[in-house]
Write a protein that holds these residues in place. Structure first.
Motif, PDB file in Angstrom:
ATOM      1  N   LEU A 188     -80.949  48.883 -36.945  1.00 45.63           N
ATOM      2  CA  LEU A 188     -80.817  49.846 -35.858  1.00 45.63           C
ATOM      3  C   LEU A 188     -79.985  51.036 -36.326  1.00 45.63           C
ATOM      4  N   ALA A 189     -80.510  52.256 -36.086  1.00 40.55           N
ATOM      5  CA  ALA A 189     -79.816  53.465 -36.507  1.00 40.55           C
ATOM      6  C   ALA A 189     -78.990  54.069 -35.379  1.00 40.55           C
ATOM      7  N   VAL A 199     -81.650  54.337 -18.672  1.00 41.20           N
ATOM      8  CA  VAL A 199     -82.561  53.926 -19.748  1.00 41.20           C
ATOM      9  C   VAL A 199     -81.778  53.793 -21.056  1.00 41.20           C
ATOM     10  N   ILE A 200     -81.913  52.652 -21.693  1.00 40.11           N
ATOM     11  CA  ILE A 200     -81.273  52.415 -22.988  1.00 40.11           C
ATOM     12  C   ILE A 200     -82.283  52.726 -24.094  1.00 40.11           C
ATOM     13  N   SER A 201     -81.891  53.552 -25.048  1.00 38.73           N
ATOM     14  CA  SER A 201     -82.780  53.936 -26.157  1.00 38.73           C
ATOM     15  C   SER A 201     -82.214  53.412 -27.470  1.00 38.73           C
ATOM     16  N   LEU A 202     -83.012  52.632 -28.161  1.00 39.68           N
ATOM     17  CA  LEU A 202     -82.612  52.048 -29.437  1.00 39.68           C
ATOM     18  C   LEU A 202     -83.533  52.593 -30.531  1.00 39.68           C
ATOM     19  N   LEU A 215     -87.165  52.191 -29.245  1.00 43.69           N
ATOM     20  CA  LEU A 215     -87.449  51.214 -28.199  1.00 43.69           C
ATOM     21  C   LEU A 215     -86.664  51.611 -26.954  1.00 43.69           C
ATOM     22  N   HIS A 216     -87.356  51.797 -25.835  1.00 44.91           N
ATOM     23  CA  HIS A 216     -86.727  52.179 -24.573  1.00 44.91           C
ATOM     24  C   HIS A 216     -86.674  50.974 -23.645  1.00 44.91           C
ATOM     25  N   LEU A 217     -85.497  50.735 -23.063  1.00 46.36           N
ATOM     26  CA  LEU A 217     -85.302  49.656 -22.101  1.00 46.36           C
ATOM     27  C   LEU A 217     -85.083  50.284 -20.728  1.00 46.36           C
ATOM     28  N   LEU A 218     -86.011  50.036 -19.815  1.00 45.93           N
ATOM     29  CA  LEU A 218     -86.013  50.678 -18.508  1.00 45.93           C
ATOM     30  C   LEU A 218     -85.535  49.708 -17.431  1.00 45.93           C
ATOM     31  N   PRO A 219     -84.470  50.054 -16.677  1.00 44.88           N
ATOM     32  CA  PRO A 219     -84.002  49.179 -15.598  1.00 44.88           C
ATOM     33  C   PRO A 219     -84.856  49.361 -14.339  1.00 44.88           C
ATOM     34  N   GLN A 220     -85.196  48.256 -13.702  1.00 47.57           N
ATOM     35  CA  GLN A 220     -85.969  48.294 -12.461  1.00 47.57           C
ATOM     36  C   GLN A 220     -85.388  47.265 -11.491  1.00 47.57           C
ATOM     37  N   GLU A 221     -85.262  47.659 -10.231  1.00 42.33           N
ATOM     38  CA  GLU A 221     -84.751  46.742  -9.213  1.00 42.33           C
ATOM     39  C   GLU A 221     -85.905  46.005  -8.562  1.00 42.33           C
ATOM     40  N   ASP A 222     -85.770  44.674  -8.417  1.00 42.72           N
ATOM     41  CA  ASP A 222     -86.800  43.905  -7.740  1.00 42.72           C
ATOM     42  C   ASP A 222     -86.532  43.887  -6.242  1.00 42.72           C
ATOM     43  N   GLU A 223     -87.282  43.110  -5.482  1.00 46.14           N
ATOM     44  CA  GLU A 223     -87.163  43.070  -4.029  1.00 46.14           C
ATOM     45  C   GLU A 223     -85.801  42.582  -3.567  1.00 46.14           C
ATOM     46  N   GLY A 233     -92.096  51.691 -25.921  1.00 44.32           N
ATOM     47  CA  GLY A 233     -91.762  52.620 -26.994  1.00 44.32           C
ATOM     48  C   GLY A 233     -92.999  53.287 -27.530  1.00 44.32           C
ATOM     49  N   LYS A 234     -92.958  54.588 -27.681  1.00 43.72           N
ATOM     50  CA  LYS A 234     -94.097  55.314 -28.207  1.00 43.72           C
ATOM     51  C   LYS A 234     -94.351  54.910 -29.650  1.00 43.72           C
ATOM     52  N   GLY A 235     -95.573  54.522 -29.927  1.00 38.78           N
ATOM     53  CA  GLY A 235     -95.926  54.097 -31.282  1.00 38.78           C
ATOM     54  C   GLY A 235     -95.666  52.633 -31.550  1.00 38.78           C
ATOM     55  N   LEU A 236     -95.097  51.911 -30.582  1.00 35.48           N
ATOM     56  CA  LEU A 236     -94.836  50.485 -30.749  1.00 35.48           C
ATOM     57  C   LEU A 236     -95.946  49.686 -30.078  1.00 35.48           C
ATOM     58  N   SER A 237     -96.548  48.782 -30.819  1.00 40.98           N
ATOM     59  CA  SER A 237     -97.602  47.943 -30.267  1.00 40.98           C
ATOM     60  C   SER A 237     -97.043  47.019 -29.194  1.00 40.98           C
ATOM     61  N   TYR A 238     -97.832  46.816 -28.135  1.00 43.45           N
ATOM     62  CA  TYR A 238     -97.389  45.943 -27.045  1.00 43.45           C
ATOM     63  C   TYR A 238     -97.075  44.539 -27.556  1.00 43.45           C
ATOM     64  N   ASN A 239     -97.856  44.042 -28.496  1.00 39.08           N
ATOM     65  CA  ASN A 239     -97.679  42.672 -28.982  1.00 39.08           C
ATOM     66  C   ASN A 239     -96.409  42.474 -29.790  1.00 39.08           C
TER      67      ASN A 239
END
Length: 254
Positions: A188-189, A199-202, A215-223, A233-239
């Motif tokens: 990690l740089a 949003v946390i950006s790594l 890699l972007h970590l997005l916070p979301q509130e549930d019910e 992350g742009k350019g990062l494969s979902y898998n």
């Protein structure tokens, strides 16, 4: 006329069966058909038969069909049986079928060149196939290894930010403020948080297959008001994303 053989040195017609040396001038080899050795044909069939090399050695053009369908492995199975049959065939039957008057020593040097060239071509093809398989597999391994290393730090950061927000109801200005004090992992740089969105950006460092990607970590509130994290992350494969924050594959990328 089809059975006539003439000397390549003096040009005189040869007696039958064709001798290894011309009886008139002693030239070698005698003009005529190349002698095809049973042992060479058998070994080629066993080792390289899937590419039809043994058929080319025997002067049979339809060996090209072995080459065209080699990827199905069917020619390899057929040639395995053919190789055993070749080696078990009686010498007289072999000569009658494949040599028609040619004798041992006749044209052997040319045959050896054919075998060597064919072997080199197949070796180059096999190396190319192995490289085509191994290089992408190695690149995928390097990417997953770097992601695994960063994933542990990402989980630590999300837990710390979640705890800070739960206690203060405010997004921390920095990860250090949230209590993330561990040094960055080798892969990690840079690591930072947006104080407005949370949003946390790594950003991945060198030494892996993901260098320069983020890699972007997005916070979301549930019910229930609990914070869940989604990673993109742009350019990062979902898998390749960590399973704990992967979410649904149809989520919009950052």
């Amino acid at each position: 006329m089809g059975n006539l053989v003439f000397c390549g040195g003096c040009g005189r017609q040869q007696p039958q069966p064709v001798p290894a040396q011309c009886p008139f001038c002693g030239a070698k080899p005698v003009g005529g058909k190349r002698y095809k050795q049973k042992s060479i044909a058998g070994v080629l069939a066993l080792l390289l038969g899937g590419f039809g090399i043994h058929r080319f050695y025997l002067g049979q053009w339809w060996g090209v069909f072995y080459l065209l369908f080699s990827w199905t492995f069917i020619p390899g199975l057929i040639s395995l049986v053919e190789g055993i049959v070749f080696l078990c065939t009686d010498d007289e039957r072999w000569d009658a079928r494949h040599n028609q008057g040619a004798v041992p020593g006749q044209g052997d040097s040319g045959a050896l060149v054919v075998v060597i060239v064919a072997g080199l071509l197949v070796a180059v093809a096999m190396i190319g196939i192995l490289a085509a398989i191994a290089i992408p597999a190695y690149a995928d391994y390097m990417q997953r290894a770097q992601m695994t290393e960063v994933s542990a730090y990402a989980q630590q950061a999300t837990v710390a930010v979640t705890a800070h927000y739960t206690e203060t109801e405010q997004i921390p200005a920095t990860l250090a403020e949230a209590g993330v004090k561990a040094p960055l992992p080798q892969g990690l740089a840079d690591a930072r948080i947006d104080p407005e969105s949370g949003v946390i950006s790594l950003t991945f460092g060198s030494g892996g297959g993901l260098a320069g990607k983020t890699l972007h970590l997005l916070p979301q509130e549930d019910e229930d008001g609990a914070i869940q994290w989604l990673c993109r992350g742009k350019g990062l494969s979902y898998n390749i994303l960590p399973r704990w924050c992967r979410g649904s594959p149809d989520e919009e990328e950052v």
